[in-house]
Design an enzyme around this catalytic site. Structure first.
Site: not given
Ligand code: GRF
Length: 195
Positions: A14, A93, A109
């Site tokens: 992300n 947090l 989320h």
């Molecule tokens: C994803 O499913 C996200 O929704 C959650 O962590 C998972 C991995 O995210 N918060 P990323 O590939 O590290 O961005």
């Protein structure tokens, strides 16, 4: 130009999409990628994209959550972010930390909040027999996975889905949703976006 810090714990897929979108769209600048895990693969990805990175290992702090957060705050505050994005950040947090960024900290989320706050969201959706699942970007408040919803993306739950196959389908939508919500947030728009 709005300054954006991103917190990760793992692969940072992300985070990569957010950085790419900011660098392509020019509507904000990624000023720091920070992780609680020095081995987080996302740190190298961010560095390769030219974003300053830092890791503050939470493990030496044990149960001293405040001590870890005090250390993590230093490089974040030094980067002077206008917005903080949690992206696959897996530490809860404290309200004290959140208070530093009240109203300007976002999280993604992997469920259609308010359904399934917390962990194992895809497994819970499958076990509940839900027809839909998805992801939510929300403002972070002192209550875990509970702040105002800024955007949601929905996917069908397919027959035979495992948590892994559903997670993969949701992750594709997360990568569309988070940049779209960040762009709107920077533009001052708060109404929830539906993808
Ligand atoms: C994803 O499913 C996200 O929704 C959650 O962590 C998972 C991995 O995210 N918060 P990323 O590939 O590290 O961005």
């Amino acid at each position: 130009m709005k300054r954006v810090a991103i917190l990760i714990s793992g692969g940072g897929s992300n985070m990569v999409r957010l950085v790419e979108d900011m660098q392509a769209g020019g509507y904000a600048t990624p000023v720091l990628v920070a992780s609680n895990d020095p081995s987080a693969a996302g740190l190298e990805k961010a560095a390769k994209m030219g974003v300053p990175v830092v890791a503050v290992d939470h493990r030496p702090f044990g149960k001293d959550r405040a001590g870890f957060e005090a250390e993590l705050l230093k490089p974040i505050l030094a980067a002077k972010p206008d917005i903080v994005c949690l992206a696959g950040f897996m530490r809860v947090l404290t309200p004290d930390f959140v208070r530093h960024f009240e109203g300007r900290m976002l999280n993604i989320h992997p469920s259609l909040l308010p359904k399934y706050p917390g962990l194992h969201t895809h497994q819970r959706a499958i076990e509940a027999g839900d027809a839909e699942a998805g992801a939510t970007v929300h403002e972070v408040t002192a209550v875990l996975d509970d702040g105002p919803i800024l955007g949601q993306a929905r996917v069908p739950v397919e027959a035979g889905d495992s948590p892994e196959t559903l997670a993969a389908r949701v992750l594709v939508q997360e990568h569309r949703l988070y940049p779209a919500v960040l762009r709107r947030f920077v533009a001052g728009e708060r109404g929830p976006l539906s993808l």
